[in-house]
Enzyme design. Structure first.
Site, PDB file in Angstrom:
ATOM      1  N   ASN A 209       0.856  -1.194   0.000  1.00 24.61           N
ATOM      2  CA  ASN A 209       0.000   0.000   0.000  1.00 24.61           C
ATOM      3  C   ASN A 209       0.893   1.246   0.000  1.00 24.61           C
ATOM      4  O   ASN A 209       2.119   1.141   0.000  1.00 24.61           O
ATOM      5  CB  ASN A 209      -0.951  -0.020   1.200  1.00 24.61           C
ATOM      6  CG  ASN A 209      -0.200  -0.048   2.512  1.00 24.61           C
ATOM      7  OD1 ASN A 209       0.492   0.894   2.854  1.00 24.61           O
ATOM      8  ND2 ASN A 209      -0.304  -1.156   3.234  1.00 24.61           N
ATOM      9  N   LYS A 341     -10.918  -2.871  18.661  1.00 22.59           N
ATOM     10  CA  LYS A 341      -9.535  -3.378  18.708  1.00 22.59           C
ATOM     11  C   LYS A 341      -9.082  -3.584  20.151  1.00 22.59           C
ATOM     12  O   LYS A 341      -8.119  -4.285  20.400  1.00 22.59           O
ATOM     13  CB  LYS A 341      -8.583  -2.386  18.039  1.00 22.59           C
ATOM     14  CG  LYS A 341      -8.907  -2.116  16.574  1.00 22.59           C
ATOM     15  CD  LYS A 341      -8.033  -2.918  15.659  1.00 22.59           C
ATOM     16  CE  LYS A 341      -8.214  -2.453  14.218  1.00 22.59           C
ATOM     17  NZ  LYS A 341      -7.438  -3.273  13.297  1.00 22.59           N
TER      18      LYS A 341
END
Ligand code: C5P
Length: 403
Positions: A209, A341
């Site tokens: 990315n 998370k």
């Protein structure tokens, strides 16, 4: 404030030398005493008269001036300073510093000093990328010299790329951080992830990315500057290893997780890496040939490093900070991510192409904690890092209440 702090600016001959004038003005505005040494070529870019007028002090430049050496030897110049800042730092002065050459007053002071030295490089992109400069910077960082920037962008020479000196406000922020925050994280261990991961498809191809690693690397530098024993686990980037940081280079998400687990226990974890969510389920052991059928890739999920580090347990860092790179409705998307998370804070930012965040030098972030969401103005990634590191330090050692 920089009251009573004595800053020695070593001004070398780059086009960015004119920016020193603003830096001197800002430093003095903060109460610092500023003294300047100019190289011979610096005087082609700024006049000693303007530097003297703004600094309110005599300007030093000639090593062999008998009067200067009598009144103020090169040793004394270093003794009288709390911090030395080379600004701008040309490829030439960096090379002379790296090799220990002392052929003028500026480089002699730099060789004679035992004080902390910062340098803000400024040069054409090709000079910045030249193997000689890369190796000189490696040496200087290894010796603990703090390298500020450079930024990338349009250059005075008409080219575009990395090598443009960071702005005087960034240099001022680094100087302030040096004095106000020094040692605040002494004795603590910090673990940072940064950059992208590369997930192999076959021996020559990979999925990646656009993460540049600038933000994560800047955070590692900022935490190390505050005294934390800092480990940076980074995917492949063009960033230099920051000074005073233990750097582990990895390629894949699974390697990143293994390196992070090896770096535990840590008091602080900041996951700024753009970890690839998926990897190719079956990496081909030979290069996939073009002459067969068009291949389709079957993907499988990568481990979530942030979630793993956030899991309750003896090894959980006391403060775990994640990043949420989103496009549109950034805060609304990032808030549930923090809870999901299991981390303590999340730094949310908009990475829509028009923001220029991915790969750029600036960032506009929102700091989301369990109880608050604070939006910070757009600032350089270095400033975001400095502020975040300061907020982390506040968490461990709350600042004394103002009188
Ligand atoms: O889920 P998402 O990728 O948006 O979450 C971003 C945060 O999670 C970042 O802090 C990133 O470093 C972390 N992350 C991770 N491991 C993954 C994916 C994301 O640590 N596999």
């Amino acid at each position: 404030m920089l009251q009573h702090k004595r800053i020695l600016l070593i001004i070398s001959g780059g086009i960015a030398a004119y920016k020193c004038l603003e830096l001197i003005r800002r430093l003095r505005g903060q109460g610092a005493a500023v003294r300047c040494v100019l190289t011979k070529s610096a005087t082609e870019f700024v006049t000693p008269l303007s530097v003297a007028a703004l600094s309110g002090d005599k300007v030093y430049g000639d090593l062999f001036s008998l009067t200067d050496e009598h009144e103020m030897g090169h040793i004394q110049l270093s003794r009288d300073a709390d911090l030395l800042v080379v600004v701008p730092a040309t490829a030439n002065i960096l090379a002379r510093m790296a090799q220990g050459i002392a052929d003028d007053l500026a480089t002699t002071v730099l060789l004679a000093t035992d004080k902390k030295v910062m340098a803000a490089p400024s040069m054409n992109v090709r000079m910045w990328e030249h193997a000689a400069t890369v190796s000189n910077l490696g040496l200087l960082r290894h010796r603990g010299i703090e390298i500020l920037g450079p930024d990338s962008g349009d250059m005075a020479c008409g080219e575009f790329g990395e090598g443009r000196m960071v702005e005087p406000t960034d240099i001022l922020a680094a100087i302030q951080a040096h004095f106000t925050d020094e040692g605040r994280l002494n004795g603590l261990r910090a673990l940072i992830t940064s950059g992208p991961t590369h997930e192999p498809v076959d021996p020559v191809r990979y999925i990646a990315n656009r993460s540049s690693g600038k933000q994560g690397h800047a955070i590692a530098s900022a935490l190390a500057r505050l005294g934390a024993h800092t480990t940076l686990v980074t995917g492949p980037t063009r960033q230099n290893d920051p000074s005073g940081v233990e750097v582990v280079h990895i390629e894949t998400a699974r390697e990143m997780l293994a390196a992070c687990e090896k770096a535990l226990p840590a008091d602080i974890a900041v996951c700024a890496a753009a970890v690839s969510d998926w990897r190719v389920a079956q990496e081909a052991d030979q290069k996939i040939k073009k002459d067969g059928a068009t291949p389709s890739l079957s993907l499988t999920e990568n481990p979530d490093i942030l979630r793993t580090l956030s899991q309750p347990g003896n090894d959980r860092p006391r403060l775990v900070v994640g990043f949420a790179a989103e496009t549109g409705d950034v805060i609304e998307k990032a808030m549930p991510k923090r809870a999901n998370k299991g981390c303590d804070w999340i730094v949310a930012n908009d990475v829509s192409p028009e923001t220029g965040t991915f790969g750029g030098d600036t960032n506009q972030v929102h700091l989301i904690t369990k109880t608050e969401c604070e939006s910070w103005p757009k600032m350089s990634k270095q400033e975001v890092a400095t502020l975040l590191a300061r907020r982390i330090a506040d968490q461990f050692h709350p600042p004394a209440a103002a009188e």
